[in-house]
Design an enzyme around this catalytic site. Structure first.
Site, PDB file in Angstrom:
ATOM      1  N   GLU A 126       6.876   9.188  -8.613  1.00 13.28           N
ATOM      2  CA  GLU A 126       5.626   8.447  -8.467  1.00 13.28           C
ATOM      3  C   GLU A 126       5.817   7.388  -9.645  1.00 13.28           C
ATOM      4  O   GLU A 126       5.815   8.249 -10.706  1.00 13.28           O
ATOM      5  CB  GLU A 126       4.384   9.108  -8.155  1.00 13.28           C
ATOM      6  CG  GLU A 126       3.110   8.129  -7.998  1.00 13.28           C
ATOM      7  CD  GLU A 126       2.038   9.044  -7.601  1.00 13.28           C
ATOM      8  OE1 GLU A 126       1.150   8.462  -6.971  1.00 13.28           O
ATOM      9  OE2 GLU A 126       1.843   9.988  -8.238  1.00 13.28           O
ATOM     10  N   MET A 274       2.427  16.794  -9.577  1.00 11.11           N
ATOM     11  CA  MET A 274       2.969  15.715  -8.766  1.00 11.11           C
ATOM     12  C   MET A 274       2.737  16.365  -7.201  1.00 11.11           C
ATOM     13  O   MET A 274       3.546  17.532  -7.028  1.00 11.11           O
ATOM     14  CB  MET A 274       4.350  15.319  -8.896  1.00 11.11           C
ATOM     15  CG  MET A 274       4.784  14.119  -8.257  1.00 11.11           C
ATOM     16  SD  MET A 274       3.526  12.638  -7.959  1.00 11.11           S
ATOM     17  CE  MET A 274       3.990  12.152  -6.476  1.00 11.11           C
ATOM     18  N   GLU A 275       2.383  15.776  -6.366  1.00 14.56           N
ATOM     19  CA  GLU A 275       2.029  16.187  -5.058  1.00 14.56           C
ATOM     20  C   GLU A 275       2.996  16.284  -4.005  1.00 14.56           C
ATOM     21  O   GLU A 275       2.911  15.719  -2.797  1.00 14.56           O
ATOM     22  CB  GLU A 275       0.569  15.446  -4.565  1.00 14.56           C
ATOM     23  CG  GLU A 275       0.755  14.164  -4.378  1.00 14.56           C
ATOM     24  CD  GLU A 275       0.630  13.163  -5.456  1.00 14.56           C
ATOM     25  OE1 GLU A 275       0.015  12.041  -5.168  1.00 14.56           O
ATOM     26  OE2 GLU A 275       0.512  13.694  -6.602  1.00 14.56           O
ATOM     27  N   ASN A 276       4.313  16.309  -4.455  1.00 11.67           N
ATOM     28  CA  ASN A 276       5.516  16.237  -3.553  1.00 11.67           C
ATOM     29  C   ASN A 276       5.137  16.993  -2.361  1.00 11.67           C
ATOM     30  O   ASN A 276       4.835  18.090  -2.548  1.00 11.67           O
ATOM     31  CB  ASN A 276       6.744  16.412  -4.426  1.00 11.67           C
ATOM     32  CG  ASN A 276       7.143  15.924  -5.476  1.00 11.67           C
ATOM     33  OD1 ASN A 276       6.849  14.651  -5.708  1.00 11.67           O
ATOM     34  ND2 ASN A 276       7.334  16.826  -6.590  1.00 11.67           N
ATOM     35  N   GLU A 307      -3.488  19.364  -6.601  1.00  7.66           N
ATOM     36  CA  GLU A 307      -2.237  19.219  -5.823  1.00  7.66           C
ATOM     37  C   GLU A 307      -2.216  19.522  -4.391  1.00  7.66           C
ATOM     38  O   GLU A 307      -1.700  18.788  -3.351  1.00  7.66           O
ATOM     39  CB  GLU A 307      -0.979  19.907  -6.622  1.00  7.66           C
ATOM     40  CG  GLU A 307      -0.786  19.310  -7.771  1.00  7.66           C
ATOM     41  CD  GLU A 307      -0.937  17.690  -8.296  1.00  7.66           C
ATOM     42  OE1 GLU A 307      -0.310  16.971  -7.395  1.00  7.66           O
ATOM     43  OE2 GLU A 307      -1.605  17.286  -8.981  1.00  7.66           O
ATOM     44  N   HIS A 310      -4.013  17.084  -2.354  1.00  7.21           N
ATOM     45  CA  HIS A 310      -3.037  15.810  -2.094  1.00  7.21           C
ATOM     46  C   HIS A 310      -2.258  16.001  -0.626  1.00  7.21           C
ATOM     47  O   HIS A 310      -1.820  14.953  -0.037  1.00  7.21           O
ATOM     48  CB  HIS A 310      -2.128  15.544  -3.034  1.00  7.21           C
ATOM     49  CG  HIS A 310      -2.752  14.813  -4.182  1.00  7.21           C
ATOM     50  ND1 HIS A 310      -3.177  13.403  -3.973  1.00  7.21           N
ATOM     51  CD2 HIS A 310      -2.674  14.804  -5.295  1.00  7.21           C
ATOM     52  CE1 HIS A 310      -3.532  13.010  -4.879  1.00  7.21           C
ATOM     53  NE2 HIS A 310      -3.119  13.502  -5.839  1.00  7.21           N
ATOM     54  N   GLU A 329      -5.969   9.637  -5.583  1.00  9.68           N
ATOM     55  CA  GLU A 329      -6.353  10.539  -6.561  1.00  9.68           C
ATOM     56  C   GLU A 329      -8.051  10.995  -6.828  1.00  9.68           C
ATOM     57  O   GLU A 329      -8.198  11.851  -7.299  1.00  9.68           O
ATOM     58  CB  GLU A 329      -5.985   9.637  -7.727  1.00  9.68           C
ATOM     59  CG  GLU A 329      -4.416   9.567  -7.926  1.00  9.68           C
ATOM     60  CD  GLU A 329      -3.787  10.895  -7.970  1.00  9.68           C
ATOM     61  OE1 GLU A 329      -4.295  11.801  -8.162  1.00  9.68           O
ATOM     62  OE2 GLU A 329      -2.491  10.570  -7.778  1.00  9.68           O
TER      63      GLU A 329
END
Length: 853
Positions: A126, A274-276, A307, A310, A329
């Site tokens: 991102e 990070m919301e992978n 996360e 997300h 977000e």
């Protein structure tokens, strides 16, 4: 960074031509330490005969084959784009490239552990960095399935969005003597490229599972580097994860949408997490090798749940373009705080939110660069600078306000319907509002226009009249707005009455009201006895700056420690701090308020936030002629309070940490030296590895330690964190020559990793005497354009923000910064925004100094 941008207009045009079906991505991670082999097969539909482009950032493009037709890389590859013309209705594109590892936390980051020499990799995509690993239509609305095939050393863990398969043996490309293997993952659901992920290396892993609301067993994993594995409290992480799963599935009414859930703590990370999809990466500072504050422990829980939220907000349903980044977000921030407060032991999470997140939002919303929550995003550079307090914290605050206005049950029902209707798709603001309008029965167009589509923060204050008996005859809430952003908004808020009950100031009455316009009369409060303290926005439902009336303010300040409700205390702390920032209350008064009351504060994040504000007030907002004396008083008082604090308490720990940061006198140096050599002890305080570095930095700050002591400490802690702490300590040396040398090294050394740059910046601006930074002003301004042009976005931002000599806080710094802006009116808007925000901080400091004179 020329040639790597993408405009919204280009994205809309490309989405009108292309519809992507699938990616097959083969990566060979055994080709050497600088590059890896990347082969991408993309299948996509297109307007027949049209032309478009696919994105790739790579040092070498080997071949491009479109529908069996070989294209000349030299002709079609430029400015991070591969031009594709003569498209068919159905297309197959094969791109073979050598892609580069990074040490900037963008793309595929490569890290070598100094403890054991092991190599660790992770991706961070991102906003626009999946193109650093494979050829891709890099925009969120071109969703597709992604199937990864990865060749790597056989001893590694290899993790992606889908469950890790059994590997097959393979040949190591650069060293056949090393065993290698190939992992062939199953395709993902249709997702955006920026939430795909790959993490590889000899990570240590602990596993568990949970049962989803639809009966599926969801495998769980927690990963960390081998040298940190003994500090990974996986059991606790799994416990918070289970609590979050149960809360979100029951609240949203939609089962977890992916097949597994791995959480990986990775080195040299640029952000919190990070919301992978199904493969969340976190900063490994959340693996606690030393004692941390309760504030940090709570923040880790909020981040874990942020996360996880997300997976629905952003991963299952994704914004069409980055102007609706808030749909990701803001919702994740709101939902994670709600879950933390209601599903975990951290039930005061909304107090934490008020103390930290809303303070961030208010600060951001008063900058010249403020913007609506639904921002105007013209290109990728615009969105990079929009991961800010408005997109996260203001957005979450406004959602809390919306839930209070329409009612929580209709709010949650609308969100649930939104997920079900738009699963695996892309949305805009109107898609969400239409569902909320159905469930709430309210027309939200006016609300959206005022709250989401306009910028700025309002100020609310009470106007109270009483009769001779102290009964309220008139109660009015006054609302104002800054001239630059004159919008007055509707607010659903509570008004609390607080009275003294023995030693405690307790709430005796509360009413919820709707406030709108410049004046709102609250007739429900007439005929009541005026209390000792009137608190506007009690329970923190609204997003607005608040002021206390003339009678309430002295009561609040005198009895701050005795306000029983921690959220109410946080609101008072915040109101006074905001008045200091606005130049209405002298910074010296705020310093006295903090020193007189911080020892009785119970909430760790409120303590942490307030002490950070104390440091800023002392070093930049107090009148310059009183700065040294105030700094000495602050250090003296923090040390005395630390000696009196309960043994082993979070308060004691925080007081010692901030004492080290603000130490300025020979007596302070003696105390720090004594803590380090053991001749001074505080009951219950352990001088562990990380605290030792902080105490040493305090000595370096005062010229009482230098390279020899730093080298000795590093010899005992030659780890990634140790090297970062050493870089910070070296940059803290209190001379102009050391500051300029630290900055010059960062600017002239493109191979320095992101974490070292970050810590060097923190040390460079850590000063007691701002005069030592005056000589950095011109070298900094002379380097800004070069940094922007030569570095990746994240590294440019890190340097431009992290090394700005803000502690100088002088008219000379203001004028020099303004002169740079005047001379570079045509610089990239994102770069100008970073400099404008730095200038705004200096202007605010000067305003506060004038009020303190």
């Amino acid at each position: 960074m020329p040639g790597e941008n993408l405009t919204r207009a280009e994205a809309i045009e490309r989405a009108g031509v292309v519809s992507v079906e699938s990616y097959e991505i083969a990566l060979d991670l055994t080709t050497g330490p600088t590059t890896f082999a990347s082969t991408t097969t993309v299948r996509f539909a297109a307007t027949e005969g049209a032309a478009t482009f696919i994105d790739l950032v790579a040092p070498s493009l080997r071949s491009v084959v479109l529908n069996g037709r070989e294209l000349d890389p030299a002709e079609v590859f430029a400015d991070s784009r591969i031009t594709l013309d003569g498209l068919a209705a159905s297309n197959e594109l094969v791109v073979v490239a050598d892609c580069a590892y990074t040490n900037t936390g963008e793309g595929l980051h490569r890290f070598v552990d100094p403890v054991d020499g092991e190599v660790y990799l992770y991706t961070q995509f991102e906003v626009p960095d999946s193109r650093r690993v494979f050829a891709v239509f890099e925009q969120p609305d071109l969703k597709a399935t992604f199937q990864f095939t990865v060749t790597a050393p056989a001893a590694w863990e290899v993790v992606s969005n889908e469950p890790t398969p059994e590997p097959a043996s393979a040949t190591h490309a650069s060293d056949p003597a090393v065993g290698a293997a190939t992992w062939t993952f199953t395709p993902t659901p249709r997702i955006s490229s920026y939430i795909t992920a790959l993490v590889a290396g000899p990570y240590s892993v602990e596993r568990s599972s949970l049962t989803s609301s639809d009966g599926r067993e969801i495998p769980l994993g927690a990963f960390a580097r081998k040298s940190l594995a003994k500090h990974l409290d996986a059991g606790y992480i799994f416990e918070k994860t289970r609590q979050g799963f149960e809360f979100f599935e029951s609240t949203f009414g939609v089962p977890y949408p992916f097949t597994k859930y791995d959480q990986l703590f990775v080195p040299e990370y640029n952000m919190g997490a990070m919301e992978n999809a199904g493969c969340v990466t976190f900063t490994e500072s959340y693996v606690f090798r030393s004692k941390v504050t309760d504030a940090v422990r709570e923040r880790r829980v909020v981040t874990i749940l942020h996360e996880l939220a997300h997976m629905w907000f952003g991963d299952l349903v994704t914004m069409k373009w980055w102007n609706d980044l808030w749909l990701n977000e803001s919702f994740a921030e709101y939902a994670s705080t709600l879950a933390t407060a209601e599903a975990t032991e951290w039930d005061a999470a909304w107090t934490t939110f008020a103390a930290m997140e809303k303070a961030w939002a208010y600060r951001q919303d008063q900058l010249p660069s403020t913007h609506p929550i639904v921002a105007s995003i013209n290109d990728l550079e615009d969105v990079q600078v929009n991961f800010d307090g408005i997109t996260y914290a203001k957005g979450a605050s406004v959602l809390k306000q919306l839930a209070a206005w329409v009612g929580r049950e209709p709010f949650v029902a609308g969100v649930s319907a939104y997920f079900r209707k738009h699963a695996w798709g892309n949305t805009e603001l109107s898609d969400l509002l239409s569902e909320l309008e159905v469930t709430s029965g309210r027309d939200l167009s006016a609300w959206s226009a005022l709250w989401l589509e306009t910028a700025g923060v309002n100020t609310l204050r009470p106007e109270i009249e009483t009769d001779v008996h102290g009964r309220i005859t008139s109660f009015t809430v006054l609302q104002t707005a800054p001239a630059e952003w004159p919008t007055l908004r509707p607010h659903r808020l509570a008004i609390g009455f607080y009275s003294l009950d023995g030693d405690a100031l307790v709430r005796t009455y509360r009413v919820e009201v709707d406030v709108d316009g410049a004046r709102t009369e609250v007739k429900e409060l007439c005929e009541l006895d005026r209390p000792a303290l009137v608190l506007i926005n009690d329970d923190d439902l609204a997003y607005a700056k608040i002021r206390l009336d003339a009678e309430s303010l002295p009561v609040a300040l005198e009895h701050l420690a005795s306000i029983a409700n921690p959220l109410a205390r946080s609101l008072v702390w915040g109101s006074v701090w905001d008045a200091v920032r606005d130049g209405e209350t002298p910074a010296s008064d705020y310093v006295r308020l903090v020193l007189g009351n911080i020892a009785t504060e119970t909430e760790s994040t409120t303590i942490r936030t307030t002490l950070n504000q104390l440091a800023l007030a002392t070093k930049q907002y107090v009148a310059p002629e009183r700065r040294a004396a105030t700094l000495a008083e602050v250090g003296d008082t923090l040390w005395a309070l630390a000696e009196q604090a309960p043994a082993g308490s979070d308060l004691q720990f925080q007081l010692v940490k901030f004492f080290a940061h603000l130490a300025s006198t020979p007596a302070h140096v003696a105390a720090l030296s004594g803590l380090l050599d053991g001749s001074v002890a505080l009951s219950g305080l352990e001088i562990d590895t990380d605290l030792r570095w902080e105490l040493l930095e305090g000595l370096v700050l005062n010229g009482a330690a230098g390279d020899a002591e730093i080298d000795a400490t590093l010899a005992d802690d030659d780890t990634a964190t140790g090297r970062q702490s050493a870089a910070r300590a070296r940059a803290t040396v209190p001379t102009t020559e050391a500051k300029v040398a630290a900055f010059t090294k960062v600017v002239d050394s493109p191979d320095l990793p992101n974490a070292i740059i970050r810590q060097t910046g923190l040390g460079t601006v850590h000063v007691n005497d701002p005069a030592v930074l005056a000589g950095l002003v011109q070298p900094y301004l002379d380097a800004v354009l070069r940094v922007w042009d030569e570095r990746t976005y994240h590294m440019a931002e890190e340097i431009i923000e992290g090394f700005y000599p803000a502690p100088v806080a002088s008219a000379e710094l203001r004028d020099a910064t303004q002169s740079w802006l005047d001379a570079h009116a045509d610089a990239a808007p994102a770069l100008r925004r970073l400099v404008i925000e730095a200038l705004a901080g200096t202007e605010r400091a000067l305003k506060a100094q004038a009020a303190d004179a």
